[in-house]
Design a protein around this motif. Structure first.
Motif, PDB file in Angstrom:
ATOM      1  N   LYS A 180      29.935 -24.940  12.696  1.00 18.75           N
ATOM      2  CA  LYS A 180      29.575 -23.576  12.311  1.00 18.75           C
ATOM      3  C   LYS A 180      28.229 -23.141  12.871  1.00 18.75           C
ATOM      4  O   LYS A 180      27.967 -21.945  12.973  1.00 18.75           O
ATOM      5  CB  LYS A 180      29.563 -23.454  10.789  1.00 18.75           C
ATOM      6  N   ILE A 181      27.368 -24.066  13.217  1.00 21.78           N
ATOM      7  CA  ILE A 181      26.059 -23.685  13.744  1.00 21.78           C
ATOM      8  C   ILE A 181      25.890 -24.136  15.200  1.00 21.78           C
ATOM      9  O   ILE A 181      25.721 -23.320  16.103  1.00 21.78           O
ATOM     10  CB  ILE A 181      24.911 -24.265  12.900  1.00 21.78           C
ATOM     11  N   ARG A 199      29.121 -12.806  25.717  1.00 24.21           N
ATOM     12  CA  ARG A 199      28.736 -11.444  26.096  1.00 24.21           C
ATOM     13  C   ARG A 199      28.576 -10.580  24.861  1.00 24.21           C
ATOM     14  O   ARG A 199      27.604  -9.863  24.709  1.00 24.21           O
ATOM     15  CB  ARG A 199      29.817 -10.816  26.992  1.00 24.21           C
ATOM     16  N   LYS A 200      29.596 -10.672  23.975  1.00 21.76           N
ATOM     17  CA  LYS A 200      29.592  -9.827  22.787  1.00 21.76           C
ATOM     18  C   LYS A 200      28.394 -10.168  21.903  1.00 21.76           C
ATOM     19  O   LYS A 200      27.807  -9.293  21.286  1.00 21.76           O
ATOM     20  CB  LYS A 200      30.899 -10.041  22.026  1.00 21.76           C
ATOM     21  N   TRP A 201      28.043 -11.452  21.861  1.00 20.34           N
ATOM     22  CA  TRP A 201      26.948 -11.874  21.002  1.00 20.34           C
ATOM     23  C   TRP A 201      25.596 -11.677  21.663  1.00 20.34           C
ATOM     24  O   TRP A 201      24.555 -12.009  21.086  1.00 20.34           O
ATOM     25  CB  TRP A 201      27.085 -13.354  20.642  1.00 20.34           C
ATOM     26  N   GLY A 202      25.607 -11.171  22.898  1.00 19.91           N
ATOM     27  CA  GLY A 202      24.336 -10.911  23.569  1.00 19.91           C
ATOM     28  C   GLY A 202      23.601 -12.167  23.966  1.00 19.91           C
ATOM     29  O   GLY A 202      22.392 -12.157  24.130  1.00 19.91           O
ATOM     30  N   MET A 203      24.341 -13.299  24.122  1.00 19.71           N
ATOM     31  CA  MET A 203      23.663 -14.529  24.518  1.00 19.71           C
ATOM     32  C   MET A 203      23.557 -14.632  26.027  1.00 19.71           C
ATOM     33  O   MET A 203      22.888 -15.499  26.547  1.00 19.71           O
ATOM     34  CB  MET A 203      24.447 -15.739  24.034  1.00 19.71           C
ATOM     35  N   PRO A 248      28.724 -22.673  18.042  1.00 15.29           N
ATOM     36  CA  PRO A 248      28.511 -21.302  18.510  1.00 15.29           C
ATOM     37  C   PRO A 248      27.142 -21.094  19.152  1.00 15.29           C
ATOM     38  O   PRO A 248      27.032 -20.375  20.144  1.00 15.29           O
ATOM     39  CB  PRO A 248      28.658 -20.446  17.249  1.00 15.29           C
ATOM     40  N   ALA A 249      26.105 -21.738  18.609  1.00 14.01           N
ATOM     41  CA  ALA A 249      24.769 -21.511  19.167  1.00 14.01           C
ATOM     42  C   ALA A 249      24.668 -22.065  20.583  1.00 14.01           C
ATOM     43  O   ALA A 249      23.929 -21.533  21.397  1.00 14.01           O
ATOM     44  CB  ALA A 249      23.709 -22.147  18.275  1.00 14.01           C
ATOM     45  N   TYR A 255      25.993  -6.317  16.310  1.00 10.55           N
ATOM     46  CA  TYR A 255      25.516  -7.681  16.560  1.00 10.55           C
ATOM     47  C   TYR A 255      23.991  -7.685  16.646  1.00 10.55           C
ATOM     48  O   TYR A 255      23.390  -6.707  17.088  1.00 10.55           O
ATOM     49  CB  TYR A 255      26.133  -8.223  17.846  1.00 10.55           C
ATOM     50  N   PRO A 256      23.350  -8.777  16.231  1.00 10.24           N
ATOM     51  CA  PRO A 256      21.886  -8.818  16.126  1.00 10.24           C
ATOM     52  C   PRO A 256      21.155  -8.410  17.401  1.00 10.24           C
ATOM     53  O   PRO A 256      20.107  -7.789  17.326  1.00 10.24           O
ATOM     54  CB  PRO A 256      21.600 -10.285  15.798  1.00 10.24           C
ATOM     55  N   HIS A 257      21.728  -8.754  18.581  1.00  6.48           N
ATOM     56  CA  HIS A 257      20.963  -8.455  19.801  1.00  6.48           C
ATOM     57  C   HIS A 257      20.808  -6.972  20.043  1.00  6.48           C
ATOM     58  O   HIS A 257      20.051  -6.569  20.918  1.00  6.48           O
ATOM     59  CB  HIS A 257      21.606  -9.139  21.012  1.00  6.48           C
ATOM     60  N   LEU A 311      22.305 -15.451  13.114  1.00 12.98           N
ATOM     61  CA  LEU A 311      23.283 -16.078  13.987  1.00 12.98           C
ATOM     62  C   LEU A 311      23.783 -15.017  14.964  1.00 12.98           C
ATOM     63  O   LEU A 311      24.375 -14.028  14.539  1.00 12.98           O
ATOM     64  CB  LEU A 311      24.451 -16.636  13.170  1.00 12.98           C
ATOM     65  N   PRO A 312      23.526 -15.196  16.266  1.00 15.03           N
ATOM     66  CA  PRO A 312      23.859 -14.130  17.216  1.00 15.03           C
ATOM     67  C   PRO A 312      25.351 -13.865  17.319  1.00 15.03           C
ATOM     68  O   PRO A 312      25.744 -12.806  17.779  1.00 15.03           O
ATOM     69  CB  PRO A 312      23.303 -14.637  18.551  1.00 15.03           C
ATOM     70  N   TRP A 313      26.172 -14.828  16.890  1.00 14.88           N
ATOM     71  CA  TRP A 313      27.612 -14.639  17.033  1.00 14.88           C
ATOM     72  C   TRP A 313      28.255 -13.984  15.815  1.00 14.88           C
ATOM     73  O   TRP A 313      29.458 -13.927  15.688  1.00 14.88           O
ATOM     74  CB  TRP A 313      28.290 -15.974  17.337  1.00 14.88           C
ATOM     75  N   LYS A 314      27.418 -13.489  14.885  1.00 14.53           N
ATOM     76  CA  LYS A 314      27.954 -12.799  13.719  1.00 14.53           C
ATOM     77  C   LYS A 314      27.330 -11.405  13.645  1.00 14.53           C
ATOM     78  O   LYS A 314      26.160 -11.248  13.979  1.00 14.53           O
ATOM     79  CB  LYS A 314      27.578 -13.564  12.436  1.00 14.53           C
ATOM     80  N   PHE A 363      28.626 -14.860   5.710  1.00 14.40           N
ATOM     81  CA  PHE A 363      28.675 -16.272   6.116  1.00 14.40           C
ATOM     82  C   PHE A 363      27.756 -17.106   5.226  1.00 14.40           C
ATOM     83  O   PHE A 363      28.130 -18.169   4.745  1.00 14.40           O
ATOM     84  CB  PHE A 363      28.259 -16.385   7.575  1.00 14.40           C
TER      85      PHE A 363
END
Ligand SMILES: Nc1ncnc2c1ncn2[C@@H]1O[C@H](COP(=O)(O)OP(=O)(O)OP(=O)(O)O)[C@@H](O)[C@H]1O
Ligand SMILES: [Mg+2]
Lengths: 280, 293, 308
Positions: free
Chosen positions: C204-205, C301-305, C208-209, A152-154, A107-110, A118
């Motif tokens: 939860k999935i 940004r933080k999650w690199g998306m 955020p995704a 973070y994963p990225h 999950l990219p947000w974790k 999680f």
């Protein structure tokens, strides 16, 4: 591998007290696309026993991933049944954790640690944050990623992401760990290192794993038991033992012999098709 | 699991020697006709649309709601047909479309000039950045009072606000697109000896086209909303007859069926522009070039 | 190239060697730029300078060109008007009036959009219904519904909120739904693997995704709503002239920002129109930079998306 006590292999079908963890019998799996109905596997039987490193091997498109998806509960068989510990599989659940080939499975947000906690909290393995944190850290250190717990994963490399996914899968302590070509997207050096790490982890905890690959060498190294599938639609061709062979045996006569045997089985169909072609 | 001896349950190997061809199963077979028809998106959506219209018609008939407040579908469609026949609707549409096209084209021109300057010099880039940061958040319609002061109560005021609504959205998006063009592609362009305007149009524009197209779409959406809104406000002040004004005027006169007829037309034009015009551009550019999943 | 070291196959064989890295000194590895270079590399500083230059040009143009203040007031006149409006005329109250409507409309609109999308996730018919509705109603400018809304809800905040809802629901629902649909198969399977189902799976999935897409929807919804509100207040302003409705009734200060602009215009107080526009820009920039930028920074940004 430490398997000195397995010399009696092969004669009698085992001690009667051993019950299979996973029992797949006569399973046919089909896809429905917009226009077609496609049979991916046809009446497949196999049994996975506790602490097996059970490998599914076969040519591309023979339905290995499909079988794994079936076991994971993402697909329902049109005939036959799949039972986990005697209970029919009807939907996905945390007792069968899947490790995918794709790098985008985290999950990219974790962060690395949050990805594992999680899973633990939502999969019902841990009820308190603290407990989940501890378990997560244990497995993070098992895959040697302590320095990256808050990353973070990225920002991880492909191999590191795969290690996190494996740590996540093992931390959940599923009845069976499902791995779909987890190392296929890695470079050769990293792949070899990951194989060794996986075997080491297995030595530690003796988890049960169902492993898909299309590398014969990887199958022989990783597997204790190898299931060979025929080309599309997949049917069971053979089940072989490989528990006595590991990394240290690469290049040995026995290793090469087994590899050769598997190779012959997989390509037998190719020859058959070539021969029949002119007649048609 | 301390005892090594029972780690693995070793069982005999076996081989399935006579593996027949899986003949008694459909390896691959076409779906039934019904299944295939139900899989066509357009068919499903069209049936849903028909269902909705039907529900509307039934509702207005059964509930006996005042037609002044909420006319039935058939009445509204009748009004639409009538205004098309009398030529009232086409005239109104043309008035609106004309202003829209002029404003949109002029807005694109202004954006192009600013962008060329921005690509060439850092000052230009900074000026563009500052201007868009300031004017992008400013709803174009709020300039309408000023525009009427400067240009009077005519079409030019409407064109002015339309330009304003297009210009900043397009400039911002295109600039972002240009800046996102990869260093590799830039170097490739330089390698070909491209410089100045040819460099912009042959390298930057196609490479940043995904972003430019977003700008064009957003610009269109803002322009359409601004123009309809401006005509409404104009309606409140004087008479200048586009579609927006028709909505307003018929609303004032309590001719509700005609309000709905005008709203139909607004939706149809919007759908045509978005689903035919822009979809076509998208198919022939970024989809064909594989720039968008 | 000495003859002996060329082998028979023509390869030039040379001795192997190994270097001790770090033993030798290195050249100038890193040097600070000059003061001026560094200052002119600060982005906000350059933009601020440009802003000041533009203001100066504006002031000079209006003064030297001797433009009628009614047509185009000087910057200083605008500034004075702004301060006067803030201190004496309670401009902030008008801003608050607008924001109050906008925020309640935004909150209700997002909730309705959320319900629609959740229903659409469950079934194919729900999903088809939502896409058909959004495809129909998204291209319809919300402001065009104002005349009908005034008929249904009367001349007041009810009508405005109704139009605001329409401007928010469709873009938010559209973007969220398409965001959900493009969540990768792998992530969906991972979610199923954790045993997540129903609402927990969505929040939860999927949420955020699909967050980059959702954020875009929220931004567009905000932009449409802000534009619709200003336009609606302008139309009401027009109404006030002939029907003297309740919104901006004489003496009271219940109108919004759009209405203030309209009213100042009617009273030929152009500097106050500019002051009103200035407030509109300020609100817009605050929402974009203070709110959306912040969310973006803390999430995608933080999650690199999304790349910076
Ligand atoms: N989503 C899908 N829809 C329709 N058909 C599919 C889908 N996924 C796989 N198939 C079909 O099912 C068959 C088996 O696919 P599967 O992915 O299980 O193969 P595989 O053994 O994992 O191959 P590989 O080694 O290349 O990963 C293939 O013939 C493929 O065409
Ligand atoms: Mg596969």
């Amino acid at each position: 591998m430490n398997d000195a006590a397995t010399g009696t292999a092969g004669v009698s079908p085992a001690v009667p007290t051993v019950e299979p963890i996973l029992d797949v019998s006569g399973v046919t799996l089909q896809y429905k696309t917009k226009e077609h109905l496609i049979t991916a596997t046809y009446r497949v039987d196999f049994q996975v026993f506790p602490s097996d490193r059970f490998v599914l091997l076969g040519p591309s498109g023979c339905g290995k991933s499909t079988l794994l998806k079936g076991v994971a509960g993402y697909m329902q068989p049109v005939e036959g049944a799949m039972k986990l510990k005697g209970r029919e599989i009807t939907e996905p659940g945390p007792d069968r954790v899947m490790v995918f080939q794709e790098f985008d499975q985290l999950l990219p947000w974790k962060t690395v640690k949050q990805n594992i906690t999680f899973a633990l909290m939502n999969g019902g393995k841990c009820s308190s944050r603290q407990e989940a944190d501890d378990v997560a850290m244990e497995y993070i250190s098992k895959v040697k990623l302590e320095r990256f717990e808050d990353t973070y994963p990225h920002m991880l490399s492909g191999g590191m992401k795969q290690r996190v996914a494996i740590a996540r899968g093992m931390a959940m302590e599923p009845d069976i760990l499902l791995m779909d070509e987890p190392f296929a997207a890695l470079d050769a050096l990293t792949r070899r290192q990951m194989q060794e790490e996986l075997l080491q982890l297995w030595d530690d905890t003796k988890f049960t794993v169902l492993f898909v690959t299309h590398s014969i060498e990887e199958a022989v190294i990783i597997g204790s038991r190898i299931l060979i599938l025929s080309p599309h639609p997949g049917q069971v061709k053979a089940e072989l033992n490989a528990h006595q062979l590991g990394h240290s045996d690469v290049g040995d006569a026995e290793f090469a012999q087994l590899q050769e045997k598997i190779h012959a089985m997989i390509f037998a169909d190719r020859v058959l098709e070539d021969e029949t072609l002119p007649n048609v | 699991m301390s005892d090594n001896a029972v780690e693995i349950h070793v069982r005999p190997e076996f081989e399935n020697k006579n593996l027949g061809k899986a003949t008694d199963v459909d390896v691959e077979r076409p779906l039934s006709l019904f299944e295939r028809i139900a899989n066509i998106n357009a068919v499903r959506k069209f049936s849903i649309l028909l269902g909705l219209l039907f529900a509307w018609e039934i509702y207005t008939r059964v509930s006996g709601v005042e037609p002044l407040l909420f006319p039935s579908f058939s009445e509204s469609a009748g009004a639409l047909w009538e205004t098309i026949l009398t030529g009232e609707m086409p005239t109104k549409i043309w008035v609106t479309i004309k202003i829209l096209l002029v404003g949109y084209a002029a807005g694109l021109g202004c954006a192009a000039i600013l962008l060329i300057w921005a690509v060439m010099t850092r000052v230009g880039s900074d000026v563009l950045g500052t201007l868009t940061a300031m004017f992008q958040p400013l709803p174009a319609i709020s300039l309408l009072p000023l525009a009427m002061l400067w240009f009077g109560l005519g079409a030019s005021s409407l064109v002015f606000v339309t330009i304003h609504s297009v210009l900043w959205a397009v400039a911002l998006s295109t600039h972002v697109g240009f800046m996102g063009v990869s260093e590799t592609l830039r170097m490739v362009g330089r390698n070909y000896g491209l410089r100045g305007i040819p460099y912009i149009f042959k390298i930057l524009v196609p490479a940043g086209f995904a972003s430019i197209l977003i700008g064009l779409k957003v610009g269109w959406a803002f322009a359409w909303r601004t123009l309809i809104g401006a005509e409404l406000v104009f309606g409140a002040l004087s008479g200048s007859g586009g579609l927006g004004w028709m909505v307003y005027e018929k609303g004032e006169n309590l001719e509700t069926t005609y309000v709905f007829a005008a709203l139909f037309m607004v939706i149809v034009i919007g759908l045509l522009v978005e689903n035919v015009f822009f979809r076509n551009i998208e198919m022939n550019t970024i989809n064909k070039w594989g720039m968008q999943r | 190239m000495s003859d002996q070291s060329v082998t028979s196959s023509g390869v030039y064989v040379r001795p192997e060697f190994e270097n001790e890295i770090g033993a030798a000194g290195t050249g100038e590895v890193e040097r600070r730029l000059s003061m001026f270079e560094r200052i002119s590399n600060i982005d906000p500083l350059r933009k601020f300078t440009i802003l000041i230059i533009m203001v100066v040009i504006w002031e000079l143009y209006a003064r030297i060109g001797e433009i009628n203040e009614l047509m185009f007031p000087t910057f200083s006149a605008t500034g004075t008007a702004l301060i006067d409006a803030l201190v004496n005329a309670g401009l902030l109250v008008n801003v608050w009036n607008s924001l109050k409507l906008l925020l309640s409309g935004y909150a209700i609109g997002i909730s309705i959009a959320a319900v629609l999308v959740i229903l659409a996730v469950g079934s194919r018919i729900g999903s088809d219904l939502l896409t058909t509705l959004t495809a129909m109603l998204n291209p319809l400018p919300a402001i065009a519904l104002l005349p009908m809304a005034m008929l249904w809800f009367g001349l007041g905040p009810g009508a405005i909120i109704f139009t605001l809802l329409h401007s928010i629901i469709w873009p938010v629902a559209l973007n969220t739904h398409s965001g959900f649909q493009s969540v990768s198969e792998t992530l969906r399977m991972v979610g199923g693997n954790y045993g997540l189902k129903g609402l927990r799976y969505i929040f939860k999935i999927l949420v955020p995704a699909a967050f980059p897409s959702i954020l875009t929807g929220l931004r567009i919804g905000w932009a449409y709503a802000w534009r619709t509100l200003i336009a609606a207040e302008l139309v009401f302003g027009g109404q006030v002239v002939d029907t003297s409705g309740q919104l901006g009734a004489e003496g009271s200060n219940s109108g919004g920002l759009g209405w203030i602009i309209f009213e100042s215009q009617m009273e030929n107080q152009t500097p106050y129109v500019f002051a009103g526009l200035f407030m509109v820009i300020l609100v817009g920039i605050t929402v974009e930079n203070g709110f959306f930028r912040n969310i973006e920074e803390k999430t995608v940004r933080k999650w690199g998306m999304q790349k910076a």
